[in-house]
Motif scaffolding. Structure first.
Motif, mmCIF file in Angstrom:
data_model
loop_
_atom_site.group_PDB
_atom_site.id
_atom_site.type_symbol
_atom_site.label_atom_id
_atom_site.label_comp_id
_atom_site.label_asym_id
_atom_site.label_seq_id
_atom_site.Cartn_x
_atom_site.Cartn_y
_atom_site.Cartn_z
ATOM 1 N N ALA A 63 -10.330 24.444 7.104
ATOM 2 C CA ALA A 63 -9.014 23.815 7.049
ATOM 3 C C ALA A 63 -7.877 24.809 7.282
ATOM 4 O O ALA A 63 -6.759 24.410 7.603
ATOM 5 N N ALA A 64 -8.168 26.111 7.135
ATOM 6 C CA ALA A 64 -7.139 27.142 7.276
ATOM 7 C C ALA A 64 -7.086 27.752 8.671
ATOM 8 O O ALA A 64 -6.349 28.707 8.895
ATOM 9 N N GLN A 65 -7.836 27.207 9.615
ATOM 10 C CA GLN A 65 -7.934 27.785 10.957
ATOM 11 C C GLN A 65 -6.949 27.130 11.928
ATOM 12 O O GLN A 65 -7.324 26.419 12.857
ATOM 13 N N ALA A 66 -5.670 27.410 11.726
ATOM 14 C CA ALA A 66 -4.643 26.804 12.578
ATOM 15 C C ALA A 66 -4.764 27.260 14.028
ATOM 16 O O ALA A 66 -4.609 26.458 14.964
ATOM 17 N N LEU A 67 -5.037 28.541 14.258
ATOM 18 C CA LEU A 67 -5.155 29.050 15.626
ATOM 19 C C LEU A 67 -6.390 28.482 16.312
ATOM 20 O O LEU A 67 -6.368 28.143 17.502
ATOM 21 N N HIS A 68 -7.486 28.360 15.574
ATOM 22 C CA HIS A 68 -8.691 27.760 16.146
ATOM 23 C C HIS A 68 -8.463 26.299 16.494
ATOM 24 O O HIS A 68 -8.968 25.796 17.502
ATOM 25 N N ASP A 69 -7.698 25.586 15.682
ATOM 26 C CA ASP A 69 -7.409 24.189 15.977
ATOM 27 C C ASP A 69 -6.674 24.040 17.308
ATOM 28 O O ASP A 69 -6.883 23.068 18.038
ATOM 29 N N LEU A 70 -5.827 25.002 17.617
ATOM 30 C CA LEU A 70 -5.086 24.966 18.871
ATOM 31 C C LEU A 70 -5.923 25.399 20.071
ATOM 32 O O LEU A 70 -5.765 24.869 21.176
ATOM 33 N N THR A 71 -6.812 26.370 19.858
ATOM 34 C CA THR A 71 -7.465 27.035 20.984
ATOM 35 C C THR A 71 -8.975 26.867 21.066
ATOM 36 O O THR A 71 -9.563 27.062 22.132
ATOM 37 N N ARG A 72 -9.625 26.563 19.927
ATOM 38 C CA ARG A 72 -11.088 26.505 19.847
ATOM 39 C C ARG A 72 -11.742 27.820 20.292
ATOM 40 O O ARG A 72 -12.827 27.843 20.861
ATOM 41 N N ALA A 73 -11.091 28.944 19.969
ATOM 42 C CA ALA A 73 -11.589 30.213 20.509
ATOM 43 C C ALA A 73 -11.456 31.383 19.552
ATOM 44 O O ALA A 73 -11.501 32.528 19.987
ATOM 45 N N THR A 74 -11.279 31.123 18.249
ATOM 46 C CA THR A 74 -11.105 32.236 17.320
ATOM 47 C C THR A 74 -12.047 32.129 16.138
ATOM 48 O O THR A 74 -12.527 31.052 15.799
ATOM 49 N N HIS A 75 -12.313 33.278 15.531
ATOM 50 C CA HIS A 75 -13.063 33.353 14.287
ATOM 51 C C HIS A 75 -12.090 33.459 13.120
ATOM 52 O O HIS A 75 -10.897 33.753 13.304
ATOM 53 N N ALA A 76 -12.612 33.230 11.921
ATOM 54 C CA ALA A 76 -11.782 33.358 10.727
ATOM 55 C C ALA A 76 -12.578 34.012 9.611
ATOM 56 O O ALA A 76 -13.807 33.930 9.559
ATOM 57 N N ALA A 77 -11.855 34.664 8.722
ATOM 58 C CA ALA A 77 -12.423 35.223 7.492
ATOM 59 C C ALA A 77 -11.507 34.836 6.348
ATOM 60 O O ALA A 77 -10.271 34.880 6.484
ATOM 61 N N GLY A 78 -12.090 34.425 5.226
ATOM 62 C CA GLY A 78 -11.293 34.002 4.089
ATOM 63 C C GLY A 78 -11.814 34.586 2.788
ATOM 64 O O GLY A 78 -12.911 35.144 2.728
ATOM 65 N N PHE A 79 -11.010 34.448 1.735
ATOM 66 C CA PHE A 79 -11.397 34.925 0.412
ATOM 67 C C PHE A 79 -11.280 33.758 -0.564
ATOM 68 O O PHE A 79 -10.222 33.134 -0.686
ATOM 69 N N PHE A 80 -12.380 33.477 -1.262
ATOM 70 C CA PHE A 80 -12.481 32.332 -2.156
ATOM 71 C C PHE A 80 -12.788 32.795 -3.570
ATOM 72 O O PHE A 80 -13.642 33.662 -3.778
ATOM 73 N N THR A 81 -12.094 32.208 -4.556
ATOM 74 C CA THR A 81 -12.430 32.445 -5.957
ATOM 75 C C THR A 81 -12.660 31.100 -6.638
ATOM 76 O O THR A 81 -12.075 30.086 -6.234
ATOM 77 N N PRO A 82 -13.503 31.064 -7.670
ATOM 78 C CA PRO A 82 -13.750 29.806 -8.374
ATOM 79 C C PRO A 82 -12.485 29.198 -8.965
ATOM 80 O O PRO A 82 -12.345 27.973 -9.029
ATOM 81 N N ASP A 83 -11.554 30.025 -9.386
ATOM 82 C CA ASP A 83 -10.341 29.523 -10.038
ATOM 83 C C ASP A 83 -9.269 29.073 -9.046
ATOM 84 O O ASP A 83 -8.621 28.044 -9.249
ATOM 85 N N ALA A 84 -9.078 29.826 -7.982
ATOM 86 C CA ALA A 84 -7.961 29.569 -7.060
ATOM 87 C C ALA A 84 -8.373 28.896 -5.768
ATOM 88 O O ALA A 84 -7.519 28.496 -4.987
ATOM 89 N N GLY A 85 -9.663 28.797 -5.499
ATOM 90 C CA GLY A 85 -10.103 28.263 -4.217
ATOM 91 C C GLY A 85 -9.909 29.297 -3.118
ATOM 92 O O GLY A 85 -9.996 30.505 -3.357
ATOM 93 N N LEU A 86 -9.607 28.848 -1.897
ATOM 94 C CA LEU A 86 -9.395 29.780 -0.785
ATOM 95 C C LEU A 86 -8.010 30.402 -0.932
ATOM 96 O O LEU A 86 -6.993 29.739 -0.732
ATOM 97 N N MET A 87 -7.978 31.688 -1.263
ATOM 98 C CA MET A 87 -6.712 32.371 -1.540
ATOM 99 C C MET A 87 -6.034 32.896 -0.287
ATOM 100 O O MET A 87 -4.800 32.995 -0.236
ATOM 101 N N ALA A 88 -6.814 33.282 0.714
ATOM 102 C CA ALA A 88 -6.236 33.897 1.911
ATOM 103 C C ALA A 88 -7.199 33.721 3.070
ATOM 104 O O ALA A 88 -8.412 33.592 2.872
ATOM 105 N N ALA A 89 -6.651 33.722 4.283
ATOM 106 C CA ALA A 89 -7.482 33.630 5.487
ATOM 107 C C ALA A 89 -6.764 34.335 6.628
ATOM 108 O O ALA A 89 -5.527 34.356 6.684
#
Length: 274
Positions: A149-175
């Motif tokens: 859901a955090a891959q805005a550039l991929h949504d536009l281009t279908r050509a990028t990878h993503a990396a994110g950080f997830f915690t049990p308390d906060a969910g996806l904190m950064a991407a």
């Protein structure tokens, strides 16, 4: 001016033999030179976004620095042939860099381009502490959905990878996104370090396969769990096992495979996997 991360390009769309002129949004990639104290250390093809995060994350994952305190300043500037991130190091990082024999110049698909010895390719890693992080299968699948859901550039281009950080308390904190999977992870590592996030409290999440260098970067970032959409290599599994990293891969829908250190995964009706 720094180049945009995406660009509209004219194309011909062919359907049932008929051509129609269209405009297609594509991911941009540029040559990014990472220079330290006036000398270029690496040139990578990358997305022209979050480049200060990239400079910090690359410096950490390549062990050029041991902490952000060893960076005095970062300047990102455009050049006719690309972009330069000029990093100025304090001692002892400056002396440490001078002793290195590594010079990298590679495409986005290779995270080990330019190394000059077998020892550098299979560098020794620290062993991650057991820690207190435990994730449920529901949280693991939620982490991958959150990254998608955090891959805005991929949504536009279908050509990028993503990396994110997830915690049990906060969910996806950064991407972070990039045309290169290694670059996306370096950008995320840099962003987390700059924000002072304790990576031992969560999991790194990737849209890509897991190769040796992705395990190396994850361990050096200090994250105890690595979650990926695609499969690992056999060597990556061996490396993760030895470094104490929980490797979860092939996340699809509500299913996945756990390859190493399943004790960090909580199962229904049981204390852990295994």
């Amino acid at each position: 001016m720094i180049a945009p991360a995406h660009l509209a390009v004219p194309a011909q769309d062919m359907t049932d033999g008929a051509a129609q002129g269209i405009s297609r949004t594509l991911a941009e990639e540029v040559a990014v030179a990472l220079s330290y104290n006036g000398s270029t250390q690496a040139v990578m093809m990358a997305s022209p976004a979050d480049l200060e995060d990239f400079a910090c994350g690359f410096s950490l994952s390549e062990q050029i620095i041991t902490g952000l305190g060893e960076i005095e300043s970062i300047t990102v500037s455009a050049h006719p042939d690309g972009i330069e991130a000029q990093i100025w190091l304090a001692e002892p990082a400056q002396a440490r860099l001078a002793a290195r024999r590594r010079m990298m110049a590679g495409p986005v698909g290779c995270g080990l381009c330019g190394i000059d010895s077998l020892e550098q390719a299979v560098r020794a890693l620290p062993v991650l502490p057991a820690g207190s992080l435990r994730l449920t299968p529901t949280q693991i699948c939620a982490a991958m959905r959150g990254l998608r859901a955090a891959q805005a550039l991929h949504d536009l281009t279908r050509a990028t990878h993503a990396a994110g950080f997830f915690t049990p308390d906060a969910g996806l904190m950064a991407a972070r996104e990039d045309v290169g999977r290694h670059n996306a992870l370096d950008k995320l590592t840099g962003a987390l370090a700059r924000a002072g996030v304790d990576t031992a409290t969560g999991a790194l999440v990737l849209t890509s396969r897991v190769s040796v260098d992705m395990v190396q970067k994850a361990v050096l970032a200090g994250a105890p769990v690595l979650i990926a959409a695609s499969a690992p290599t056999a060597h990556a599994v061996r490396l993760a096992q030895g470094a104490g990293l929980t490797l979860v891969a092939g996340v699809r829908g509500d299913g996945f495979q756990v390859f190493t250190h399943p004790e960090r995964i909580i199962m229904k009706g049981a204390g852990h996997v295994g």
